[in-house]
Design a protein around this motif. Structure first.
Motif, mmCIF file in Angstrom:
data_model
loop_
_atom_site.group_PDB
_atom_site.id
_atom_site.type_symbol
_atom_site.label_atom_id
_atom_site.label_comp_id
_atom_site.label_asym_id
_atom_site.label_seq_id
_atom_site.Cartn_x
_atom_site.Cartn_y
_atom_site.Cartn_z
ATOM 1 N N PRO A 1 39.351 48.035 38.543
ATOM 2 C CA PRO A 1 38.001 48.600 38.615
ATOM 3 C C PRO A 1 36.957 47.473 38.639
ATOM 4 C CG PRO A 1 39.294 49.689 36.910
ATOM 5 C CD PRO A 1 40.085 48.497 37.364
ATOM 6 N N THR A 2 35.815 47.742 39.224
ATOM 7 C CA THR A 2 34.788 46.701 39.368
ATOM 8 C C THR A 2 34.299 46.154 38.038
ATOM 9 O OG1 THR A 2 33.114 48.434 39.548
ATOM 10 C CG2 THR A 2 33.930 47.467 41.599
ATOM 11 N N ASP A 3 34.318 46.951 36.967
ATOM 12 C CA ASP A 3 33.825 46.457 35.683
ATOM 13 C C ASP A 3 34.911 45.799 34.825
ATOM 14 O OD1 ASP A 3 34.833 49.044 35.559
ATOM 15 O OD2 ASP A 3 33.410 49.746 34.071
ATOM 16 N N VAL A 4 36.089 45.536 35.390
ATOM 17 C CA VAL A 4 37.152 44.809 34.695
ATOM 18 C C VAL A 4 37.170 43.381 35.217
ATOM 19 C CG1 VAL A 4 39.654 44.603 34.391
ATOM 20 C CG2 VAL A 4 38.565 46.844 34.261
ATOM 21 N N ARG A 5 37.176 42.436 34.295
ATOM 22 C CA ARG A 5 37.218 41.018 34.659
ATOM 23 C C ARG A 5 38.607 40.644 35.173
ATOM 24 N NH1 ARG A 5 34.722 37.825 29.530
ATOM 25 N NH2 ARG A 5 35.706 36.147 30.687
ATOM 26 N N ALA A 6 38.673 39.922 36.266
ATOM 27 C CA ALA A 6 39.960 39.454 36.777
ATOM 28 C C ALA A 6 40.374 38.138 36.118
ATOM 29 C CB ALA A 6 39.909 39.279 38.287
ATOM 30 N N ASP A 7 39.415 37.407 35.534
ATOM 31 C CA ASP A 7 39.750 36.160 34.847
ATOM 32 C C ASP A 7 40.206 36.480 33.423
ATOM 33 O OD1 ASP A 7 37.209 36.970 33.988
ATOM 34 O OD2 ASP A 7 36.594 34.924 33.525
ATOM 35 N N ALA A 8 41.300 37.237 33.350
ATOM 36 C CA ALA A 8 41.791 37.729 32.068
ATOM 37 C C ALA A 8 43.283 38.000 32.151
ATOM 38 C CB ALA A 8 41.055 39.021 31.693
#
Length: 152
Positions: A17-24
Motif C-alpha cells: 500500500p502507498t502508506d507502507v514504507r518499503a525501506d523496512a
C-alpha cells in the motif's frame, strides 16, 4: 487490486500500500496450537527476500512475534542497516518497548531452549539502544503482513 509491482511504486518488488514504507522489514510468527510448534521470520519489503527465519520450536505466537522484532533489531545493528520494522502484534511491540517478554508459557524441559533464546533477547534489549522505528502493521487496512506464513 494491487499489481506486483504496482506501477506507482519504484521502491519495492512487493505490492505494498502507498502508506507502507518499503525501506523496512516486516516480521511475523506462526504457531500450530498455542503452545505448539512456533516459527518466525523477517522479510525485506524492498526486495521480498526472507532475511531471517527461526524455528520451529515449542512455544507461543506472542513469543515468536517478540523474538522476531528483537531478531530484526539485532541483525540490523550487526549489519549496519537503518530501516523500520513492521509487526502486526501489538503485544510484541509492547513487550519490546518494555524490554521484557511477558509470556505465561511454563518453563519445562520442552521449552527450556526457547527460554534461553528469550533470555538472550531480553539481555540484548537491556544492553543496546536502538532508534529503529517499530511500526504496527495495520492488517485490517493493509491485509496480511508480507512476512505472514499464510496458514490461517
Amino acid at each position: 487490486m494491487l499489481a506486483n509491482p504496482p506501477d506507482y511504486r519504484n521502491d519495492t518488488v512487493l505490492p505494498l500500500p502507498t502508506d507502507v514504507r518499503a525501506d523496512a522489514w516486516a516480521v511475523d510468527a506462526a504457531c500450530s496450537g498455542n503452545p505448539g510448534p512456533m516459527e518466525y521470520r523477517g522479510i525485506d519489503l524492498a526486495t521480498g527476500e526472507q532475511v531471517f527465519h527461526y524455528g520451529p520450536v515449542h512455544g507461543t505466537n506472542n513469543i515468536g512475534e517478540f523474538l522476531a522484532i528483537v531478531h530484526a533489531l539485532a541483525l540490523m545493528e550487526q549489519r549496519g542497516i537503518r530501516k523500520a520494522v513492521y509487526s502486526d502484534s501489538y503485544n510484541a511491540i509492547l513487550w519490546v518497548n518494555k524490554r521484557k517478554c511477558k509470556t505465561k508459557l511454563e518453563l519445562t524441559p520442552k521449552t527450556a531452549e526457547l527460554y534461553k533464546v528469550i533470555a538472550r533477547a531480553e539481555r540484548w534489549l537491556a544492553t543496546h539502544s536502538y532508534s529503529t522505528p517499530i511500526i504496527k502493521w495495520e492488517t485490517q487496512k493493509w491485509g496480511e503482513v508480507p512476512a505472514d506464513f499464510g496458514r490461517k
